[in-house]
Write a protein that holds these residues in place. Structure first.
Motif, PDB file in Angstrom:
ATOM      1  N   VAL A 382       0.933  -1.293   0.141  1.00  0.00           N
ATOM      2  CA  VAL A 382      -0.206   0.021   0.031  1.00  0.00           C
ATOM      3  C   VAL A 382       0.904   1.234   0.094  1.00  0.00           C
ATOM      4  CG1 VAL A 382      -1.636   1.202   1.210  1.00  0.00           C
ATOM      5  CG2 VAL A 382      -1.973  -1.105   0.974  1.00  0.00           C
ATOM      6  N   LEU A 383       1.978   1.150   0.531  1.00  0.00           N
ATOM      7  CA  LEU A 383       2.906   2.436   0.906  1.00  0.00           C
ATOM      8  C   LEU A 383       3.477   2.712  -0.535  1.00  0.00           C
ATOM      9  CD1 LEU A 383       4.471   1.826   4.156  1.00  0.00           C
ATOM     10  CD2 LEU A 383       2.689   3.740   3.677  1.00  0.00           C
ATOM     11  N   GLY A 384       3.807   1.415  -1.157  1.00  0.00           N
ATOM     12  CA  GLY A 384       4.496   1.799  -2.670  1.00  0.00           C
ATOM     13  C   GLY A 384       5.684   1.206  -2.662  1.00  0.00           C
ATOM     14  N   THR A 385       6.174   0.640  -1.349  1.00  0.00           N
ATOM     15  CA  THR A 385       7.682   0.389  -1.667  1.00  0.00           C
ATOM     16  C   THR A 385       7.906  -1.065  -2.197  1.00  0.00           C
ATOM     17  OG1 THR A 385       7.183  -0.436   0.750  1.00  0.00           O
ATOM     18  CG2 THR A 385       8.333   1.673   0.533  1.00  0.00           C
ATOM     19  N   ILE A 386       6.817  -1.949  -2.332  1.00  0.00           N
ATOM     20  CA  ILE A 386       6.868  -3.019  -3.073  1.00  0.00           C
ATOM     21  C   ILE A 386       6.003  -2.916  -4.434  1.00  0.00           C
ATOM     22  CG2 ILE A 386       6.018  -5.533  -3.026  1.00  0.00           C
ATOM     23  CD1 ILE A 386       6.891  -5.671  -0.293  1.00  0.00           C
ATOM     24  N   ASP A 387       6.234  -3.326  -5.335  1.00  0.00           N
ATOM     25  CA  ASP A 387       5.478  -3.223  -6.525  1.00  0.00           C
ATOM     26  C   ASP A 387       4.770  -4.537  -6.852  1.00  0.00           C
ATOM     27  OD1 ASP A 387       4.423  -3.003  -9.278  1.00  0.00           O
ATOM     28  OD2 ASP A 387       6.361  -2.698 -10.206  1.00  0.00           O
ATOM     29  N   PRO A 388       3.514  -4.419  -6.634  1.00  0.00           N
ATOM     30  CA  PRO A 388       2.732  -5.700  -6.706  1.00  0.00           C
ATOM     31  C   PRO A 388       2.845  -6.535  -8.045  1.00  0.00           C
ATOM     32  CG  PRO A 388       1.248  -3.719  -6.743  1.00  0.00           C
ATOM     33  CD  PRO A 388       2.581  -3.155  -6.631  1.00  0.00           C
ATOM     34  N   LYS A 389       3.228  -5.845  -9.182  1.00  0.00           N
ATOM     35  CA  LYS A 389       3.414  -6.548 -10.258  1.00  0.00           C
ATOM     36  C   LYS A 389       4.798  -7.047 -10.484  1.00  0.00           C
ATOM     37  CE  LYS A 389       0.124  -3.512 -12.646  1.00  0.00           C
ATOM     38  NZ  LYS A 389      -0.077  -2.554 -13.922  1.00  0.00           N
ATOM     39  N   ASP A 390       5.609  -6.805  -9.554  1.00  0.00           N
ATOM     40  CA  ASP A 390       6.917  -7.333  -9.704  1.00  0.00           C
ATOM     41  C   ASP A 390       7.570  -7.962  -8.510  1.00  0.00           C
ATOM     42  OD1 ASP A 390       9.465  -7.735 -11.220  1.00  0.00           O
ATOM     43  OD2 ASP A 390      10.295  -5.782 -10.341  1.00  0.00           O
ATOM     44  N   PHE A 391       6.666  -8.652  -7.852  1.00  0.00           N
ATOM     45  CA  PHE A 391       7.015  -9.285  -6.557  1.00  0.00           C
ATOM     46  C   PHE A 391       7.718 -10.578  -6.716  1.00  0.00           C
ATOM     47  CE2 PHE A 391       6.042 -11.550  -2.278  1.00  0.00           C
ATOM     48  CZ  PHE A 391       6.797 -10.787  -1.613  1.00  0.00           C
ATOM     49  N   ALA A 392       8.659 -11.061  -6.049  1.00  0.00           N
ATOM     50  CA  ALA A 392       9.469 -12.204  -6.446  1.00  0.00           C
ATOM     51  C   ALA A 392       9.766 -12.506  -7.811  1.00  0.00           C
ATOM     52  CB  ALA A 392       8.834 -13.282  -5.925  1.00  0.00           C
ATOM     53  N   GLY A 393      10.184 -11.404  -8.498  1.00  0.00           N
ATOM     54  CA  GLY A 393      10.728 -11.524  -9.861  1.00  0.00           C
ATOM     55  C   GLY A 393       9.414 -11.584 -10.799  1.00  0.00           C
TER      56      GLY A 393
END
Length: 692
Positions: A382-393
């Motif tokens: 939600v904060l944006g520090t993780i890209d939901p489309k690029d998680f775990a490659g």
């Protein structure tokens, strides 16, 4: 092709990490753990990484494995139905413990729940004295009666812990013979084999813990061994111990309690290697995975070690609130503060995080696997520090709306906050929990935390390291390559090693060099027999230690012994060494006071080669970001567009200011506005605190 193809696997509560090394070549994979049958994720990951490498199982020469399965079994109380057989009159050792309270003034204190309930603790008449002399012969008929009761109760595993069995184990060994004859399928753990040391509570607790996890770990390791053989694997299998060494699978199946902290130990080894390469003599290892986060102090490129570890602490930072396990261990503090740790509001509407974890099943809400409650990973999405489309490659696509919904239901509505601010509250709390753990751990070791630099790894630590560093006053943060699978990388640098500790009382003013040398030689032969087969011809070394104290004191300090037969004249040398080490800890020694030795230790190990310090990185043009991502900053209450860099596109010498995000397949690193970042000669992201 290289001849030495090595694979390391680390099973965590949420993710299973796989690393393949062949010379300078390194490949990695990250999969969700399969909790019901952990070997499935292991085998799937190994198959995938071998396809990546263009190799097959038969090419693998070394398979190194570490896991938190034993730890999780204790914490979640998923071990075997276990009983305890003690000396008559000592049924309640696990309840009486050492008669101390971890919080003197808490009237509602919660003591750790024993792994064996009182109804499953049995006693038999027998007694050894402190010198190993039989005072009361073992009542074999009573043992047979207990064996019948164990069968009737459906007991799978039993711990036998008799008084002073560390001096003379004859009664424990005879009890095992009777139990095995009466109940052939019963697994039996002897305290004199698992922990042959003084202090009956710690020895009993360690034996019980071993018995509690042995059926689970033994069956798992047997399945793993069979599955690897079916895949035509013909190499050597090692298990990582809590002390940071490698041991054979047969030893691990016999003493699974030694694996309690195997995964975190690999992380500490990894951090020590990074510290050596960076020339950081004082480093703070920060390992945050999916379920837990660990802090370990590293001085002179060596992690701190201990002989006692507490599992499942009732009070997060208080010594004495957990179940003691007396084994050689890399000393660290561990808390439930991982990516899967669940966030909620308590009765006072305070945001709390962990220790409960969503794990791999169902996982955080954003995994879309049925998780309904927000976890730390949801907050980062939600904060944006993780890209939901690029998680775990890109292998796992995250559901941003599910993360927002969970945070809104469980946190935002109760506090009247926006969803973004609720996510920041979770982020802030988990960072503060980790900072508090670092402060407490440093104080317990007599260290000043802001005199250390932070080495961050694991899937979650690079996202939180900058904020943790701000809170504890650290000036530099290092995020090494392959940070997301750091523990598995550390496994491949671990030495083949085994340490034995045995108690035999001796005063320096009545020093018996011949008796001490005989004991040490026996321990050396036993440890060597466990190490040499796995060393595969590598050179080994031996370290001998005595645990000494002034007569009448309650605890010992470690004094290194010469690796040779002791002679009468060594008594004075041992006194001088003890007084020197005592003064280093307590500023002064006590002249002419009597000194005693309680226990002796022998460690046999292969050599550990620390990497050399890297030179300076070349000067290169400032890198160009691959894009920008909206990141919510709770301190300003605003969303800003932060530049994003791909780690593999950043050559050594690259430098850029924060705020910024460095993305890679295994994790992402968030550099806050308080830091500037550069890539050093070994490929580490080095964040240095801005002046002022």
């Amino acid at each position: 092709m290289g001849k030495d193809l090595r694979i390391a696997v680390d099973i965590g509560g949420t993710f299973t990490d796989v690393v393949l090394e062949e010379g300078e070549r390194r490949l990695t994979r990250k999969l969700l753990t399969t909790p019901q049958r952990p070997e499935e994720a292991v085998l799937d990951g190994v198959r995938l990484i071998l396809v990546d490498a263009g190799r097959v199982f038969g090419d693998v020469t070394v398979f190194v494995h570490g896991t938190t399965l034993a730890t999780n079994a204790v914490i979640e109380r998923r071990g075997a139905r276990t009983a305890l057989i003690a000396t008559e009159g000592f049924r309640d050792v696990l309840d009486i413990a050492n008669e101390s309270r971890y919080d003197q003034y808490d009237l509602t204190i919660e003591k750790p729940r024993p792994l064996v309930p009182r109804a499953l603790r049995f006693t038999v008449p027998e007694r050894m004295d402190v010198h190993g002399k039989v005072r009361l012969a073992l009542d074999e008929a009573a043992v047979r009666a207990v064996a019948a009761e164990l069968g009737a109760q459906g007991i799978e595993s039993v711990a036998v812990a008799f008084m002073h069995s560390y001096v003379n184990p004859a009664h424990e060994r005879r009890t095992r013979e009777i139990l095995m004859a009466e109940q052939p399928n019963l697994r039996v753990t002897l305290s004199s084999e698992v922990c042959p040391e003084v202090r009956e509570y710690e020895r009993t607790s360690t034996a019980v813990a071993n018995a509690y996890v042995q059926p689970l770990m033994d069956s798992y390791l047997e399945r793993m061994q069979t599955a690897l053989a079916a895949e035509k694997f013909t190499g050597t299998i090692y298990l990582v111990t809590s002390g940071g060494g490698l041991t054979a699978i047969e030893t691990a199946r016999r003493f699974p309690v030694r694996l309690i902290e195997s995964g975190p130990a690999g992380g500490a080894i990894f951090a020590a290697q990074v510290a050596s390469r960076a020339g950081e003599k004082r480093a703070l290892s920060y390992d945050m995975g999916g379920t837990t986060a660990k802090i370990c102090l590293i001085d002179d490129f060596t992690p701190h070690t201990a002989r006692l570890f507490e599992v499942d602490r009732a009070a997060r930072f208080l010594k004495g609130s957990g179940l003691p396990v007396r084994i050689p261990v890399i000393e660290m503090v561990e808390i439930g503060a991982g990516g899967g740790s669940i966030a909620r509001l308590d009765a006072l509407k305070r945001v709390t995080v962990g220790p409960e974890s969503a794990g791999a099943e169902p996982g955080p809400a954003c995994y879309g696997r049925g998780g309904l409650h927000p976890a730390v990973t949801d907050a980062n999405v939600v904060l944006g520090t993780i890209d939901p489309k690029d998680f775990a490659g890109g292998t796992i696509v995250l559901d941003l709306e599910a993360a927002k919904g969970a945070l809104e239901r469980d946190v935002a509505v109760g506090l009247g906050l926006s969803t973004d601010m609720a996510a920041y509250a979770v982020y802030e709390m988990v960072s503060e929990n980790m900072a508090s753990a670092a402060r407490v751990h440093a104080v317990e070791r007599g260290a000043v935390v802001n005199q250390y630099n932070l080495i961050a790894f694991g899937g979650g630590a690079p996202l939180h390291a900058a904020r943790v560093a701000e809170k504890i006053g650290v000036q530099r943060v290092i995020v090494p390559p392959n940070a997301g699978v750091g523990s598995a990388v550390g496994f491949l640098a671990a030495p083949v090693s085994f340490e034995l500790v045995r108690s035999r009382y001796m005063r320096l003013d009545a020093f018996d060099a011949a008796s001490a040398s005989q004991l040490l030689d026996e321990m050396s032969a036993e440890a060597t027999a466990l190490v040499v087969p796995g060393a595969r011809g590598m050179k080994t070394f031996e370290r001998r230690v005595a645990f000494m104290r002034y007569v009448g004191q309650g605890h010992e300090i470690m004094v290194v012994l010469p690796s040779r037969a002791l002679v009468a004249g060594d008594a004075e040398a041992l006194r001088a060494a003890y007084e020197r080490d005592y003064a280093a800890l307590f500023e002064r020694h006590i002249p002419n006071a009597a000194i005693e030795i309680l226990s002796w230790s022998v460690q046999v190990s292969t050599e550990t080669n620390l990497p050399a310090v890297q030179g300076a990185a070349p000067v290169v043009p400032q890198p160009v970001p691959v894009g920008r991502r909206p990141v919510f900053d709770g301190r300003s209450g605003r969303t800003t567009y932060v530049p994003v860099y791909r780690r593999e596109a950043l050559p050594p010498g690259s430098a850029f200011p924060g705020p910024a995000i460095v993305a890679e397949d295994e994790t992402s690193t968030y550099i806050s506005a308080s830091f500037t970042a550069r890539i050093d000669a070994s490929g580490c992201i080095v964040m240095d605190r801005r002046a002022g």
